[in-house]
Design an enzyme around this catalytic site. Structure first.
Site, PDB file in Angstrom:
ATOM      1  N   GLU A  16      51.710  76.304 -39.438  1.00 27.56           N
ATOM      2  CA  GLU A  16      50.841  77.225 -38.706  1.00 27.56           C
ATOM      3  C   GLU A  16      50.901  78.664 -39.227  1.00 27.56           C
ATOM      4  O   GLU A  16      50.456  79.587 -38.553  1.00 27.56           O
ATOM      5  CB  GLU A  16      51.190  77.181 -37.215  1.00 27.56           C
ATOM      6  N   SER A 142      49.314  73.194 -32.636  1.00 28.07           N
ATOM      7  CA  SER A 142      47.962  73.334 -33.195  1.00 28.07           C
ATOM      8  C   SER A 142      47.278  72.009 -33.505  1.00 28.07           C
ATOM      9  O   SER A 142      46.436  71.923 -34.392  1.00 28.07           O
ATOM     10  CB  SER A 142      47.996  74.189 -34.466  1.00 28.07           C
ATOM     11  N   TYR A 211      40.693  77.267 -34.296  1.00 31.96           N
ATOM     12  CA  TYR A 211      40.818  78.492 -35.093  1.00 31.96           C
ATOM     13  C   TYR A 211      39.610  78.866 -35.948  1.00 31.96           C
ATOM     14  O   TYR A 211      39.572  79.968 -36.474  1.00 31.96           O
ATOM     15  CB  TYR A 211      42.068  78.395 -35.976  1.00 31.96           C
ATOM     16  N   ARG A 250      50.935  78.857 -21.912  1.00 32.16           N
ATOM     17  CA  ARG A 250      49.640  78.232 -21.610  1.00 32.16           C
ATOM     18  C   ARG A 250      49.823  76.728 -21.476  1.00 32.16           C
ATOM     19  O   ARG A 250      50.428  76.098 -22.331  1.00 32.16           O
ATOM     20  CB  ARG A 250      48.633  78.518 -22.738  1.00 32.16           C
ATOM     21  N   ASP A 252      48.046  72.928 -21.059  1.00 34.11           N
ATOM     22  CA  ASP A 252      46.809  72.201 -21.342  1.00 34.11           C
ATOM     23  C   ASP A 252      46.719  70.955 -20.463  1.00 34.11           C
ATOM     24  O   ASP A 252      47.733  70.276 -20.241  1.00 34.11           O
ATOM     25  CB  ASP A 252      46.756  71.785 -22.817  1.00 34.11           C
ATOM     26  N   GLU A 269      50.691  69.412 -22.123  1.00 35.76           N
ATOM     27  CA  GLU A 269      51.827  70.108 -22.738  1.00 35.76           C
ATOM     28  C   GLU A 269      51.771  71.588 -22.405  1.00 35.76           C
ATOM     29  O   GLU A 269      50.770  72.085 -21.887  1.00 35.76           O
ATOM     30  CB  GLU A 269      51.823  69.924 -24.261  1.00 35.76           C
ATOM     31  N   ASN A 271      52.514  75.525 -24.082  1.00 35.92           N
ATOM     32  CA  ASN A 271      52.615  76.271 -25.331  1.00 35.92           C
ATOM     33  C   ASN A 271      53.290  77.605 -25.015  1.00 35.92           C
ATOM     34  O   ASN A 271      52.736  78.417 -24.272  1.00 35.92           O
ATOM     35  CB  ASN A 271      51.191  76.476 -25.876  1.00 35.92           C
ATOM     36  N   GLY A 275      48.201  81.282 -29.109  1.00 40.09           N
ATOM     37  CA  GLY A 275      47.547  82.069 -30.148  1.00 40.09           C
ATOM     38  C   GLY A 275      47.093  83.429 -29.649  1.00 40.09           C
ATOM     39  O   GLY A 275      46.722  83.593 -28.485  1.00 40.09           O
TER      40      GLY A 275
END
Length: 308
Positions: A16, A142, A211, A250, A252, A269, A271, A275
């Site tokens: 990443e 990612s 992205y 964050r 999901d 999951e 994070n 990002g």
């Protein structure tokens, strides 16, 4: 002028790296605009000696993936006694291991999909689980290495056992949950808004959807019932607290609303290093809550500490 010296850690050596360079540059520019003295650090193996020489007031962690997100850089920063942003050693390591994070979240009452962890080399000619299912590396971000196995697929995906696989030998096989992709950020002890992610021209929210400009459409606030919206916020905060996250995270989710009633809501999951690029979700959520990018990053710098 704020006067604080902030080292923005970016780049690194995970898959990443390009995303982290983009996140780091955006954060460094915005923090400079807020009056901080900023040093951009492209993280290499000598990062401990670089930081020991720099002695910044705060390390802003804009790294993604292994080393930056799994407790390793956090341990180095603890050893150097440099206050840092985001989650600490334990929460970072735990969240990076998707299987262990699921156990902890489930124990706290967060609904998860059935899954099994196995060695990819043990993938035989038979499906390890009734399709449809998802294969994902246990410790990557990612959407790297994510493979969706459809209902009509006669055998497991061969890419998982091939020599081209670069994502480690431990994999998680998880029941595929159909439906909408929803995500919710947490900032300190408060849940932010809920965003629906609609991939444009992609089967799911993969690397390009995340992205590449125009790769996905973000709808905030997500168009779901108030009950589901609030439930997602509650579960995101619950997962953040159960795993021991700090600063910003964050979560999901998948929401299958094709059935009658409330539908099925599943946490996928968490994070711990979301990002921070121009197309990123959490800065949009902060904006929705009335916080500009610079103000949001200033809060993260002020929140930084050791022993997280």
């Amino acid at each position: 002028m704020n006067g604080k010296h902030v080292a923005v850690l970016m780049g690194g050596f995970s898959s990443e790296r390009p995303v982290s360079l983009s996140s780091g540059a955006a954060c460094a520019d915005a923090l400079e605009a807020e009056g901080f003295r900023v040093t951009r650090v492209d993280v290499a193996r000598d990062v401990a000696s670089v930081l020991a020489a720099l002695r910044p007031d705060v390390a802003f962690n804009a790294l993604h993936g292994p080393f930056g997100e799994d407790g390793t850089i956090q341990g180095i920063l603890e050893y150097l006694e440099i206050p840092y942003t985001h989650s600490g050693v334990l929460a970072s390591a735990l969240a990076m291991d998707k299987a262990q994070a699921k156990h902890v979240a489930a124990a706290a009452g967060v609904p998860v999909a059935e899954a099994l962890v196995m060695d990819r080399r043990g993938f035989g000619p038979k499906h390890p689980m009734r399709p449809p299912y998802v294969v994902k590396p246990v410790s990557e971000g990612s959407s790297f290495g994510v493979v969706i196995v459809k209902e009509d697929q006669s055998h497991p995906p061969q890419v998982v056992t091939s020599s081209e696989w670069r994502y480690g030998d431990r994999i998680m096989v998880e029941r595929y949950v159909a439906g909408r992709e929803l995500t919710c950020g947490v900032m300190g002890d408060k849940a932010l808004g809920v965003t629906e992610i609609i991939p444009q021209g992609h089967a799911f929210y993969d690397y390009d959807s995340k992205y590449v400009k125009g790769g996905s459409q973000h709808v905030i606030p997500a168009q779901v019932s108030p009950n589901i919206y609030q439930k997602i916020q509650t579960l995101a905060l619950k997962a953040h607290q159960a795993i021991g996250c700090r600063g910003v995270s964050r979560s999901d989710f998948r929401f299958d609303d094709r059935t009658s009633g409330e539908g099925e809501l599943i946490w996928l999951e968490i994070n711990t290093q979301p990002g921070m690029t121009p197309t990123s979700l959490v800065p949009e959520m902060a904006q929705h809550a009335g916080l500009g990018f610079g103000e949001f990053l200033t809060w993260m710098v002020e929140d930084a500490s050791c022993l997280r």
